[in-house]
Design a protein around this motif. Structure first.
Motif, PDB file in Angstrom:
ATOM      1  N   GLU A 286     -25.834  29.394   4.338  1.00  0.00           N
ATOM      2  CA  GLU A 286     -26.907  28.489   3.930  1.00  0.00           C
ATOM      3  C   GLU A 286     -27.070  28.432   2.415  1.00  0.00           C
ATOM      4  N   ASP A 287     -26.426  29.335   1.708  1.00  0.00           N
ATOM      5  CA  ASP A 287     -26.538  29.388   0.248  1.00  0.00           C
ATOM      6  C   ASP A 287     -25.807  28.209  -0.388  1.00  0.00           C
ATOM      7  N   ASP A 288     -26.258  27.835  -1.600  1.00  0.00           N
ATOM      8  CA  ASP A 288     -25.518  26.873  -2.393  1.00  0.00           C
ATOM      9  C   ASP A 288     -24.298  27.589  -2.959  1.00  0.00           C
ATOM     10  N   ILE A 289     -23.149  26.983  -2.799  1.00  0.00           N
ATOM     11  CA  ILE A 289     -21.896  27.586  -3.257  1.00  0.00           C
ATOM     12  C   ILE A 289     -21.425  26.855  -4.502  1.00  0.00           C
ATOM     13  N   ASP A 290     -21.258  27.586  -5.575  1.00  0.00           N
ATOM     14  CA  ASP A 290     -20.719  26.998  -6.793  1.00  0.00           C
ATOM     15  C   ASP A 290     -19.199  26.975  -6.738  1.00  0.00           C
TER      16      ASP A 290
ATOM     17  N   HIS B 107     -21.593  38.050 -10.900  1.00  0.00           N
ATOM     18  CA  HIS B 107     -21.487  36.835 -10.100  1.00  0.00           C
ATOM     19  C   HIS B 107     -21.765  37.178  -8.636  1.00  0.00           C
ATOM     20  N   PRO B 108     -22.801  36.615  -8.046  1.00  0.00           N
ATOM     21  CA  PRO B 108     -23.077  36.874  -6.630  1.00  0.00           C
ATOM     22  C   PRO B 108     -21.923  36.368  -5.765  1.00  0.00           C
TER      23      PRO B 108
ATOM     24  N   LYS C  52     -18.781  23.201  -6.140  1.00  0.00           N
ATOM     25  CA  LYS C  52     -18.470  22.470  -7.370  1.00  0.00           C
ATOM     26  C   LYS C  52     -16.991  22.625  -7.717  1.00  0.00           C
ATOM     27  N   ARG C  53     -16.431  23.796  -7.403  1.00  0.00           N
ATOM     28  CA  ARG C  53     -15.004  24.007  -7.673  1.00  0.00           C
ATOM     29  C   ARG C  53     -14.404  24.932  -6.632  1.00  0.00           C
ATOM     30  N   ILE C  54     -13.076  24.839  -6.557  1.00  0.00           N
ATOM     31  CA  ILE C  54     -12.321  25.705  -5.661  1.00  0.00           C
ATOM     32  C   ILE C  54     -11.127  26.235  -6.435  1.00  0.00           C
TER      33      ILE C  54
ATOM     34  N   THR D  83     -23.133  31.373  -7.153  1.00  0.00           N
ATOM     35  CA  THR D  83     -22.522  32.086  -6.033  1.00  0.00           C
ATOM     36  C   THR D  83     -21.080  31.670  -5.804  1.00  0.00           C
ATOM     37  N   THR D  84     -20.241  32.673  -5.553  1.00  0.00           N
ATOM     38  CA  THR D  84     -18.829  32.471  -5.225  1.00  0.00           C
ATOM     39  C   THR D  84     -18.591  32.919  -3.792  1.00  0.00           C
ATOM     40  N   LEU D  85     -17.912  32.068  -3.041  1.00  0.00           N
ATOM     41  CA  LEU D  85     -17.525  32.388  -1.666  1.00  0.00           C
ATOM     42  C   LEU D  85     -16.066  32.808  -1.673  1.00  0.00           C
ATOM     43  N   ILE D  86     -15.792  34.007  -1.170  1.00  0.00           N
ATOM     44  CA  ILE D  86     -14.430  34.533  -1.103  1.00  0.00           C
ATOM     45  C   ILE D  86     -13.895  34.302   0.302  1.00  0.00           C
ATOM     46  N   ILE D  87     -12.861  33.465   0.394  1.00  0.00           N
ATOM     47  CA  ILE D  87     -12.228  33.159   1.675  1.00  0.00           C
ATOM     48  C   ILE D  87     -11.037  34.099   1.848  1.00  0.00           C
ATOM     49  N   GLY D  88     -11.082  34.888   2.906  1.00  0.00           N
ATOM     50  CA  GLY D  88     -10.039  35.884   3.135  1.00  0.00           C
ATOM     51  C   GLY D  88     -10.468  37.254   2.638  1.00  0.00           C
ATOM     52  N   ALA D  89     -11.779  37.472   2.581  1.00  0.00           N
ATOM     53  CA  ALA D  89     -12.313  38.767   2.143  1.00  0.00           C
ATOM     54  C   ALA D  89     -11.680  39.884   2.974  1.00  0.00           C
ATOM     55  N   SER D  90     -11.413  40.988   2.302  1.00  0.00           N
ATOM     56  CA  SER D  90     -10.694  42.086   2.954  1.00  0.00           C
ATOM     57  C   SER D  90     -11.291  43.435   2.582  1.00  0.00           C
ATOM     58  N   PRO D  91     -11.315  44.361   3.538  1.00  0.00           N
ATOM     59  CA  PRO D  91     -11.782  45.718   3.229  1.00  0.00           C
ATOM     60  C   PRO D  91     -10.720  46.563   2.516  1.00  0.00           C
ATOM     61  N   ARG D  92      -9.474  46.096   2.508  1.00  0.00           N
ATOM     62  CA  ARG D  92      -8.400  46.872   1.870  1.00  0.00           C
ATOM     63  C   ARG D  92      -8.559  46.846   0.355  1.00  0.00           C
ATOM     64  N   SER D  93      -8.689  47.995  -0.262  1.00  0.00           N
ATOM     65  CA  SER D  93      -8.893  48.051  -1.707  1.00  0.00           C
ATOM     66  C   SER D  93      -7.691  47.533  -2.488  1.00  0.00           C
ATOM     67  N   SER D  94      -6.530  47.486  -1.865  1.00  0.00           N
ATOM     68  CA  SER D  94      -5.330  46.993  -2.541  1.00  0.00           C
ATOM     69  C   SER D  94      -5.188  45.473  -2.461  1.00  0.00           C
ATOM     70  N   SER D  95      -6.069  44.802  -1.719  1.00  0.00           N
ATOM     71  CA  SER D  95      -5.958  43.349  -1.590  1.00  0.00           C
ATOM     72  C   SER D  95      -6.598  42.666  -2.798  1.00  0.00           C
TER      73      SER D  95
END
Length: 120
Positions: free
Chosen positions: A54-58, A29-30, A82-84, A3-15
């Motif tokens: 609550e998910d494990d974040i890779d 990739h989840p 595990k990484r950023i 699993t990947t956590l996206i910080i700054g997720a955006s609804p704008r398709s151009s982002s």
């Protein structure tokens, strides 16, 4: 897949965050999405507080400027990724060192390029 956590997720398709979300999903990739504003993104849950996860974040991939990260660094470290990935424009040596000190692999890279070159 991890699993990947996206910080700054955006609804704008151009982002770039939105492009990364779709590219990660297409590659199998989840992903989890975080944005404190909680905007709707493609009918997906958007976390507005990191302590809700609550998910494990890779991997955490960053799409916010360093001044916005400072307030959430400890919460991100507590997720024990595990990484950023510090995408272009998010780099900050002090913040990078905090993650390294927490035994997180730190990459200064572009998630989209890593995916396109099969290095993700």
């Amino acid at each position: 897949m991890k699993t990947t956590l996206i910080i700054g997720a955006s609804p704008r398709s151009s982002s770039y965050a939105n492009m990364a979300m779709h590219a990660l999903d297409s590659a199998g990739h989840p992903t989890l999405l975080y944005n404190p504003l909680g905007r709707q993104i493609d009918d997906r849950k958007v976390f507005t507080a990191l302590n809700e996860i609550e998910d494990d974040i890779d991997t955490i991939t960053l799409y916010v400027r360093p001044s916005r990260l400072e307030a959430i660094v400890q919460d991100l470290i507590q997720l024990k990724p595990k990484r950023i990935i510090f995408n272009p424009g998010t780099e900050d040596p002090e913040l990078m060192q905090k993650f390294a000190d927490a035994n997180t692999d730190v990459l200064e890279a572009c998630t989209l390029v890593l995916l396109r070159t099969n290095q993700y």
